[in-house]
Design a protein around this motif. Structure first.
Motif, short mmCIF file in Angstrom:
data_model
loop_
_atom_site.label_atom_id
_atom_site.label_comp_id
_atom_site.label_asym_id
_atom_site.label_seq_id
_atom_site.Cartn_x
_atom_site.Cartn_y
_atom_site.Cartn_z
N GLU A 47 -14.04 47.08 45.64
CA GLU A 47 -13.37 45.89 46.22
C GLU A 47 -13.59 44.91 45.21
OE1 GLU A 47 -14.73 44.90 50.11
OE2 GLU A 47 -13.58 46.26 51.10
N GLN A 48 -14.41 44.99 44.37
CA GLN A 48 -14.95 44.08 43.19
C GLN A 48 -14.71 44.62 41.84
OE1 GLN A 48 -18.62 41.94 44.24
NE2 GLN A 48 -19.20 43.66 45.45
N THR A 49 -14.67 43.53 40.96
CA THR A 49 -14.49 44.27 39.56
C THR A 49 -15.76 44.81 39.06
OG1 THR A 49 -15.37 41.92 38.81
CG2 THR A 49 -12.84 42.23 38.83
N PHE A 50 -15.74 45.48 37.99
CA PHE A 50 -17.24 45.95 37.66
C PHE A 50 -17.05 46.13 36.14
CE2 PHE A 50 -14.36 49.41 38.49
CZ PHE A 50 -14.54 50.42 37.18
N VAL A 51 -18.17 46.52 35.30
CA VAL A 51 -18.05 46.94 33.97
C VAL A 51 -18.83 48.18 33.68
CG1 VAL A 51 -19.20 46.21 31.82
CG2 VAL A 51 -17.96 44.57 32.92
N PHE A 56 -29.17 42.93 26.68
CA PHE A 56 -30.24 41.87 26.11
C PHE A 56 -30.94 41.04 27.50
CE2 PHE A 56 -28.22 42.77 22.46
CZ PHE A 56 -28.91 43.09 21.48
N TYR A 57 -32.19 40.97 27.66
CA TYR A 57 -32.39 40.25 28.63
C TYR A 57 -33.51 39.08 28.41
CZ TYR A 57 -36.58 43.49 28.42
OH TYR A 57 -37.74 44.13 27.94
N GLY A 58 -33.45 38.76 27.18
CA GLY A 58 -34.50 37.75 26.65
C GLY A 58 -33.85 37.53 25.21
N VAL A 59 -34.07 36.23 24.76
CA VAL A 59 -33.64 35.80 23.34
C VAL A 59 -34.42 36.68 22.38
CG1 VAL A 59 -33.17 34.10 21.77
CG2 VAL A 59 -32.77 33.80 24.32
N ASP A 60 -35.62 36.67 22.65
CA ASP A 60 -36.83 37.05 21.64
C ASP A 60 -36.98 38.72 21.90
OD1 ASP A 60 -36.57 34.74 19.98
OD2 ASP A 60 -37.81 33.80 21.23
N LEU A 61 -36.32 39.22 22.81
CA LEU A 61 -36.75 40.62 23.21
C LEU A 61 -35.80 41.63 22.56
CD1 LEU A 61 -37.49 40.10 26.88
CD2 LEU A 61 -39.41 40.15 24.93
N PRO A 62 -36.27 42.87 22.12
CA PRO A 62 -35.43 43.78 21.48
C PRO A 62 -34.60 44.40 22.91
CG PRO A 62 -37.54 44.64 21.89
CD PRO A 62 -37.59 43.21 22.10
N ALA A 63 -33.36 44.53 22.33
CA ALA A 63 -32.26 45.10 23.35
C ALA A 63 -32.82 46.54 23.91
CB ALA A 63 -30.67 45.33 22.81
N LEU A 64 -32.28 46.93 25.30
CA LEU A 64 -32.49 48.14 25.80
C LEU A 64 -30.95 48.58 25.38
CD1 LEU A 64 -34.16 47.15 29.23
CD2 LEU A 64 -34.90 48.72 27.57
N VAL A 65 -31.14 50.00 25.54
CA VAL A 65 -29.66 50.65 25.05
C VAL A 65 -29.61 51.71 26.32
CG1 VAL A 65 -28.06 51.67 23.65
CG2 VAL A 65 -29.71 50.00 22.51
N PRO A 66 -29.27 51.59 27.35
CA PRO A 66 -29.07 52.62 28.29
C PRO A 66 -28.06 53.28 27.79
CG PRO A 66 -28.00 50.68 29.33
CD PRO A 66 -28.91 50.30 28.00
N ASP A 67 -27.94 54.81 28.19
CA ASP A 67 -26.90 55.51 28.01
C ASP A 67 -25.72 55.19 28.55
OD1 ASP A 67 -27.94 57.64 26.01
OD2 ASP A 67 -29.27 58.10 27.57
N VAL A 68 -25.82 54.78 29.89
CA VAL A 68 -24.73 54.19 30.75
C VAL A 68 -25.45 52.98 31.46
CG1 VAL A 68 -23.16 54.64 32.74
CG2 VAL A 68 -23.42 56.43 30.84
N LEU A 69 -24.59 52.01 31.69
CA LEU A 69 -24.88 50.95 32.69
C LEU A 69 -23.51 50.54 33.47
CD1 LEU A 69 -23.55 47.77 31.76
CD2 LEU A 69 -25.33 48.13 30.16
N LEU A 70 -23.78 50.25 34.62
CA LEU A 70 -22.85 49.65 35.76
C LEU A 70 -23.35 48.46 36.42
CD1 LEU A 70 -20.42 50.24 37.34
CD2 LEU A 70 -21.55 51.66 38.89
N SER A 71 -22.35 47.55 36.24
CA SER A 71 -22.83 46.11 36.83
C SER A 71 -21.16 45.92 37.87
CB SER A 71 -22.85 45.11 35.73
OG SER A 71 -23.44 44.21 36.32
N VAL A 72 -21.63 45.73 39.01
CA VAL A 72 -20.48 45.31 40.04
C VAL A 72 -20.43 43.92 40.24
CG1 VAL A 72 -19.56 45.82 41.92
CG2 VAL A 72 -20.63 47.58 40.81
N GLY A 73 -19.07 43.36 40.42
CA GLY A 73 -19.03 41.91 40.44
C GLY A 73 -19.25 41.10 39.33
N VAL A 74 -18.72 41.84 38.32
CA VAL A 74 -18.40 41.06 36.97
C VAL A 74 -17.36 41.39 36.27
CG1 VAL A 74 -21.05 40.73 36.37
CG2 VAL A 74 -19.82 42.74 35.43
N ARG A 75 -16.90 40.79 35.33
CA ARG A 75 -15.54 41.46 34.36
C ARG A 75 -15.98 41.23 32.94
NH1 ARG A 75 -10.95 40.45 35.99
NH2 ARG A 75 -11.54 39.31 38.22
N LEU A 76 -15.29 42.30 32.20
CA LEU A 76 -15.31 42.05 30.49
C LEU A 76 -14.36 40.79 30.32
CD1 LEU A 76 -14.78 45.75 29.40
CD2 LEU A 76 -16.95 44.33 29.14
#
Length: 252
Positions: free
Chosen positions: A62-66, A74-94
């Motif tokens: 029922e919601q948009t997803f990515v 990226f979860y912090g400006v000075d933190l290196p990225a995590l690179v999951p093989d797959v991520l899913l986020s519901v309720g957001v859009r590209l």
């Protein structure tokens, strides 16, 4: 656990992050969003596609997803990225335009929330998927973290699901690989995908029904058309038989 602060300041009890206003977004000029370094094996490449393509072709939330594969989280400006093989986020859009730097990766402060699911596919015992990476995904407040270890490099378990409890990702030993908050589960499936027979990780409904790939949906639709054509042909033959029977009895 890392002590670096999360860039997004507010986490609510339901896991949704209060987004920063665009004017408050930090500078990302120093951040490298792509390094062209990863080199995956053929199985992992196919497995990642099997975990993204069916969501876009067959899932009807029922919601948009990515859903993204091998993209920086990226979860912090000075933190290196995590690179999951797959991520899913519901309720957001590209965003419409994917080329600006801020749109090239999953910046939590831009999307306003961490992903609902991060999946890692284990291909050796050097990645730290169940040690230091587990801690970092907890720091990023990823709600569900899935380790798929088809060759059992890390343990004798091929599939593990960790759920975020307060600030830690805790192993769910119930083996109920369901995520009710987004209406999906995952399951192991032995079958043929892209001309390869193997054990694969698939998305499913909460009732255990597989989320079909595009080719599976097409094949199913074609089978339905064939079945309908057969029913129509059978009905036509039955009508013709009855008319012939009426004619034999002199009934027009």
């Amino acid at each position: 656990m890392m002590n670096n602060p999360i860039i997004v300041p507010t986490y609510h009890s339901d896991g949704i992050v209060g987004p920063l206003a665009p004017g408050d977004w930090p500078s990302i000029d120093h951040i490298e969003t792509e390094d062209d370094a990863p080199m995956d094996n053929v199985f992992s490449e196919k497995q990642m596609r099997l975990l993204t393509e069916p969501l876009y072709t067959s899932w009807k939330p029922e919601q948009t997803f990515v859903a993204l594969s091998n993209v920086g989280l990226f979860y912090g400006v000075d933190l290196p990225a995590l690179v999951p093989d797959v991520l899913l986020s519901v309720g957001v859009r590209l965003p419409e335009d994917l080329f600006p730097k801020l749109h090239r990766s999953y910046f939590i402060w831009k999307y306003g929330r961490p992903p609902d699911v991060a999946i890692v596919i284990v291909s050796n015992n050097r990645g730290g998927e169940d040690t230091h990476k587990l801690s970092r995904y907890a720091d990023a407040r990823v709600a569900n973290y899935i380790i798929f270890d088809p060759e059992q490099h890390l343990s004798d378990t091929k599939l593990r699901l960790y759920r975020l409890q307060q600030s830690q990702l805790v192993l769910d030993d119930s083996r109920e690989f369901k995520i009710p908050t987004i209406g999906l589960g995952v399951k192991l499936w032995s079958g043929r995908y892209e001309q390869t027979d193997s054990l694969w990780l698939r998305w499913s409904t909460l009732d255990g029904e597989l989320i079909a790939t595009g080719s599976e949906s097409t094949a199913s639709a074609q089978e339905q058309v064939k079945a309908e054509a057969l029913r129509a042909d059978a009905a036509e033959q039955e009508t013709a038989r009855l008319l012939e029977l009426l004619r034999k009895h002199g009934i027009q």
